[in-house]
Design an enzyme around this catalytic site. Structure first.
Site, PDB file in Angstrom:
ATOM      1  N   ASP A  85      -4.576   0.091  -6.220  1.00  0.00           N
ATOM      2  CA  ASP A  85      -4.368   0.430  -4.800  1.00  0.00           C
ATOM      3  C   ASP A  85      -5.042  -0.613  -3.919  1.00  0.00           C
ATOM      4  OD1 ASP A  85      -3.709   1.690  -2.436  1.00  0.00           O
ATOM      5  OD2 ASP A  85      -5.278   3.213  -2.588  1.00  0.00           O
ATOM      6  N   GLU A  99      -2.445  10.336  -0.827  1.00  0.00           N
ATOM      7  CA  GLU A  99      -3.711   9.609  -0.764  1.00  0.00           C
ATOM      8  C   GLU A  99      -4.058   9.228   0.667  1.00  0.00           C
ATOM      9  OE1 GLU A  99      -6.355   6.077  -0.573  1.00  0.00           O
ATOM     10  OE2 GLU A  99      -4.277   6.243   0.084  1.00  0.00           O
ATOM     11  N   ASP A 120       0.840  -1.203   0.000  1.00  0.00           N
ATOM     12  CA  ASP A 120       0.000   0.000   0.000  1.00  0.00           C
ATOM     13  C   ASP A 120       0.873   1.250   0.000  1.00  0.00           C
ATOM     14  OD1 ASP A 120      -2.179   1.674   0.187  1.00  0.00           O
ATOM     15  OD2 ASP A 120      -2.457   1.405   2.339  1.00  0.00           O
TER      16      ASP A 120
END
Length: 469
Positions: free
Chosen positions: A360, A332, A298
Site C-alpha cells: 500500500d 482502508e 493507492d
C-alpha cells in the site's frame, strides 16, 4: 584409526554435508527467485488487471457501485488460479462528494481568485449557498489554543503546515502533518470556526487538492463544520494574500453527504498448503480508493500485485507448504472496517496466521520491505538479503507494516510492508492525478515479483517463532 579420530572425521563429514546442503538450498532458492522475476516481467497479468480496475471501474470509494464492481471483478479473476474464494461481508461507511467543490479568495477590492479545493472524506457539506468568512492561518492544532476563541469564532481556519522536505522517508513527512487533516475540523470546531481549509499532503507544488479521511471525534454534532483540502499552489497563494491583507474573505461551497453504513466485502482467495495447511500466509492490499482519480497507485497497484503473487506461484506449478491467501481489504481509506473484520473472523476461527505482507505504498520501483518482527525473526530475514541482491532489493528493516495487516499483530503474526521508492508517491496520493497513466508497467511487475519471492521464502522456511517481543 582410533576412536577420537573416528569421531572427528564423522563431525567433519557432517559439517561438510551440512554446508553442501546449505549451498544446494541457496541455489534452489536463487533459481526459484529467477523464475519468479522472469515470469512476472514477461507474463504477469498485473498491469492488465490494473488497467481494468482503473479504466473500466474507476475510483472505488467504499459503499459505492464502483467498489461493488471491483469486488465482483477481482473475485472472478482470483477464482481462475485459487483453490478457494470467499466474499467476506463487512459493513462500511458510505460518503459521497456530490457536485464539484468551488472556492475563491476575495480581496478587499472585491476581486476574486478561484482556488482548487476538494472536500475531505467524511466532511459535512456547506449550506447550499456556501460559506464566506475571514481566515485564520495556523501551522498546528496547538496554535488554536494560543489564538483563542475570540479570534477564531466565525472564521475559517487555514492549516498550512507543509510536509517536511528534509525527510528522505516521505511517509515520515506525511505522518508529521496529517493530524491537521484528520483532526483539524474537530479542533477548530471547539473554538467556533465555521470551516477549515487544509494544505494538501503533497511534497511538490501543483494545482491538485488531495483528499483523505477526517474525523469530528467527540465533537457535538451542532459543532460539525465543513472541511476541505486546498492545493499546495493555492495554499501558497492564500498565505501570500493573507500576509498582505488579514481581512480577506474566503468562499467555500461543497455538496457532500454522509450516509449510513452499507454492506460490502473483503475479497479472499487461497491456495491450500500441502504440508502445513493450518499455517496461513496472507498477502494483500485495499480494494477501495478515493473518488477523485481511479486509485491506480493507492491502492490498485497493491491489489493487483497481491493477486499476482498467487497467479505466479500457480503458473510456476509451485506447491506451497503452507496455505497462501490473498486478501483484498475493503474500507482502508475511511474506516479500516475490512481489516478489523478479517482479523476478528480469523480469531474466531482460531486461524494461525504466521506471516502477513501488505502492499500500500504505490506501484513504484521496489526497494525492499519493513518488518514488524522479533530480532530472531529479523536474523532469518537478513539471511535472505543475498537472494534479492541481483534484483536491486536492499531494504530489510524493522518498522511499520501496513494498516490492513496491523490488526493481526495481536495474534503474534510477523507483519511486513512492501517498500517501493516513495519520492513521487505523495504527488498522486488521494488526488485526481492518481490514474493508470501514472503507473509504470515494469515497476509494477518488479514489485509483484519481489512480493512473490518473499512469500515463497516464508512458505519454505516459516518463522523462528510465532510470538512477538
Amino acid at each position: 584409526m582410533n576412536k577420537l579420530h573416528t569421531i572427528g572425521f564423522f563431525i567433519l563429514l557432517c559439517s561438510a554435508f551440512a554446508k553442501a546442503q546449505l549451498v544446494q538450498t541457496s541455489q534452489a532458492d536463487s533459481l526459484m527467485l529467477k523464475s519468479i522475476y522472469d515470469y512476472s516481467l514477461t507474463e504477469s497479468k498485473s498491469y492488465e488487471w490494473l488497467d481494468y480496475l482503473s479504466n473500466n471501474i474507476g475510483g472505488r470509494l467504499s459503499g459505492s457501485i464502483q467498489a461493488q464492481r471491483a469486488v465482483e471483478y477481482t473475485e472472478k479473476e482470483i477464482a481462475k488460479f485459487a483453490s478457494r474464494t470467499e466474499l467476506q461481508s463487512v459493513m462500511v461507511p458510505k460518503w459521497t462528494r456530490g457536485t464539484p467543490e468551488f472556492a475563491y479568495i476575495q480581496l478587499n477590492d472585491f476581486s476574486t481568485i478561484n482556488v482548487n479545493v476538494c472536500a475531505l472524506g467524511g466532511s459535512i457539506p456547506t449550506r447550499e449557498a456556501g460559506i464566506k468568512a475571514g481566515v485564520v492561518e495556523v501551522t498546528s492544532l496547538e496554535q488554536l489554543a494560543q489564538i483563542g476563541r475570540k479570534e477564531i469564532e466565525g472564521k475559517i481556519v487555514f492549516y498550512n503546515r507543509p510536509m517536511d522536505p528534509t525527510k528522505i522517508q516521505t511517509f515520515e513527512a506525511y505522518g508529521g502533518c496529517v493530524d491537521q487533516r484528520y483532526s483539524g475540523a474537530e479542533e477548530a470546531g471547539k473554538y467556533g470556526a465555521v470551516g477549515v481549509i487544509v494544505r494538501s499532503m503533497n511534497l511538490r507544488l501543483d494545482d491538485y487538492p488531495h483528499t483523505g479521511s477526517m474525523s469530528y471525534g467527540d465533537l457535538d454534532v451542532e459543532n460539525y463544520i465543513p472541511a476541505a483540502a486546498i492545493s499546495t499552489n493555492d495554499a501558497e497563494k492564500l498565505h501570500t494574500y493573507l500576509s498582505l491583507d488579514k481581512n480577506l474573505q474566503f468562499f467555500l461551497k461543497q455538496d457532500c453527504t454522509v450516509w449510513g453504513d452499507v454492506e460490502s466485502y473483503n475479497v479472499i482467495g487461497e491456495i491450500k498448503g500441502t504440508k502445513y495447511p493450518n499455517e496461513v500466509i496472507i498477502v494483500g492490499g485495499h480494494l477501495d480508493s478515493w473518488d477523485l482519480g481511479d486509485g491506480s497507485h493507492d491502492d490498485g497497484a497493491g491489489v493487483v500485485q497481491s493477486m499476482q503473487v498467487l497467479e505466479t506461484l500457480k503458473k510456476l506449478d509451485y506447491q506451497p507448504l503452507r496455505t497462501i491467501r490473498v486478501v483484498l481489504f475493503m474500507n482502508e481509506e475511511n474506516g479500516l472496517k475490512g481489516a478489523r473484520e478479517y482479523a476478528k473472523q480469523a480469531k474466531a476461527k482460531s486461524e494461525n496466521h504466521i506471516f502477513a505482507l501488505e502492499s500500500d505504498a504505490g506501484g513504484f520501483s521496489p526497494r525492499g520491505f519493513s518488518f514488524d518482527a522479533t530480532e530472531d525473526q529479523m536474523k532469518v530475514v537478513h539471511s535472505w538479503k543475498k537472494l534479492f541482491k541481483p534484483y536491486l532489493i536492499h531494504y530489510f528493516e524493522k518498522g511499520g507494516s501496513g494498516a490492513d495487516v496491523g490488526p493481526l499483530k495481536d495474534s503474534g503474526t510477523v507483519l511486513a510492508g512492501l517498500r517501493p521508492d516513495s519520492q513521487r508517491y505523495f504527488d498522486f496520493h488521494h488526488a485526481a492525478n492518481d490514474t493508470f497513466d501514472a503507473v509504470n508497467k515494469r515497476e509494477l511487475e518488479l514489485g509483484a515479483a519481489t512480493m512473490t519471492s518473499l512469500i515463497y521464502l516464508f512458505d519454505q522456511y516459516g518463522v523462528v517463532d510465532n510470538s512477538m517481543d
